[in-house]
Design a protein around this motif. Sequence first.
Motif, PDB file in Angstrom:
ATOM      1  N   ASN A  84     146.515  29.241  41.061  1.00 53.32           N
ATOM      2  CA  ASN A  84     147.085  27.942  41.484  1.00 53.32           C
ATOM      3  C   ASN A  84     148.085  28.536  42.790  1.00 53.32           C
ATOM      4  OD1 ASN A  84     145.972  25.680  39.989  1.00 53.32           O
ATOM      5  ND2 ASN A  84     147.088  26.005  38.512  1.00 53.32           N
ATOM      6  N   CYS A 113     148.679  32.228  42.276  1.00 52.76           N
ATOM      7  CA  CYS A 113     149.055  32.775  41.004  1.00 52.76           C
ATOM      8  C   CYS A 113     147.928  33.656  40.298  1.00 52.76           C
ATOM      9  CB  CYS A 113     149.165  31.573  39.843  1.00 52.76           C
ATOM     10  SG  CYS A 113     149.579  32.195  38.339  1.00 52.76           S
ATOM     11  N   GLY A 155     150.696  25.602  36.718  1.00 54.70           N
ATOM     12  CA  GLY A 155     150.306  25.951  35.623  1.00 54.70           C
ATOM     13  C   GLY A 155     151.167  26.596  34.603  1.00 54.70           C
ATOM     14  N   ALA A 160     147.680  34.656  37.606  1.00 53.28           N
ATOM     15  CA  ALA A 160     147.013  34.313  36.321  1.00 53.28           C
ATOM     16  C   ALA A 160     146.078  33.256  36.124  1.00 53.28           C
ATOM     17  CB  ALA A 160     148.220  33.909  35.296  1.00 53.28           C
ATOM     18  N   CYS A 161     146.207  32.182  36.878  1.00 53.06           N
ATOM     19  CA  CYS A 161     145.307  31.187  37.133  1.00 53.06           C
ATOM     20  C   CYS A 161     144.569  30.790  38.458  1.00 53.06           C
ATOM     21  CB  CYS A 161     146.117  29.819  36.537  1.00 53.06           C
ATOM     22  SG  CYS A 161     147.509  29.309  37.368  1.00 53.06           S
ATOM     23  N   HIS A 177     153.069  29.177  35.239  1.00 54.77           N
ATOM     24  CA  HIS A 177     153.458  30.676  35.011  1.00 54.77           C
ATOM     25  C   HIS A 177     154.367  31.084  36.165  1.00 54.77           C
ATOM     26  CE1 HIS A 177     149.064  30.515  34.204  1.00 54.77           C
ATOM     27  NE2 HIS A 177     149.485  30.959  32.814  1.00 54.77           N
TER      28      HIS A 177
END
Length: 295
Positions: A31, A26, A44, A28-29, A46
């Motif tokens: 994961n 991901c 998470g 964004a995070c 997203h």
Amino acid sequence: MAHANTTPHTGPRLRMPDTVAAALACPACGNHLESDDRGLACEGGHSFNVAREGYASLLTGATPPGTGDSKEMVADRLRFQEAGHYDFVGDALATALHRELGAPAPVLVDVGGGTGHYLTRVLDALPGATGLTADVSKWAARRAARAHERGGAVTADAWRGLPLRAGSADAVLNVFAPRNAAEFHRVLRADGVLLVVVPAADHLAELRSPLGLLEVDPRKDERLADSLHGHFAPVGAQDLRVAMELAHEDVETVVGMGPSARHIGADDLRARVAALPEPFTVTASVRLHTYRPRV
């Protein structure tokens, strides 16, 4: 009695090998990403779309105007590449990977890989390899997603972070594209390899005076070393030089593929190219640099 269709709706299918999909993370995070009926999602919360062409849209945030190749630029680039003018670059990359990699089934990532042309040449030469093209242009990703059965594509901005797990790649390729050394180092295995292709001082030399092209920075190798310092150790460099016989249309395209395109108007370029003999002999001259990650 007629029965209603109860087949669940599914979105576009991600077109990439399982080994490549497993390396995605991901943006964004960080994961792991899993496929669902809408595209890709992480624990998470997203989620990201998969385009109907099969590439994953993993760009985050607003993309500045003019970032990445347009539909027309991708079409020109693809036509030039498919004519075979730069095949020598892809072949040299494949030879270097065959020499440098020990993994029997390596995962390769071409950052700023555009249409997937170079990755395709490499995958053809390395039957056990799988690969991913990452590019900020959706028009390029559309083509790259379908360029090879053992390859896939994502839209991503390397400056914001590559959507890949740490240590998930056996090799990173970077051909005429921006470099984020920290991200390259993060996604590469400790025993991985980075291959970088940059223009040499005499690249397209015959076109510079008649077309008013920008000069290649004589300190390009020095700036490349500075940009990778602290993350990568140089292994070697190879000069690659080929004479290309180009029609006027191809001359316009090869200029449009480089930084000079931003400094010459289309009408002015067309007029200057029309004054050249046809075909016109042009030297393609590049340097292939090989690096290993510093521990």
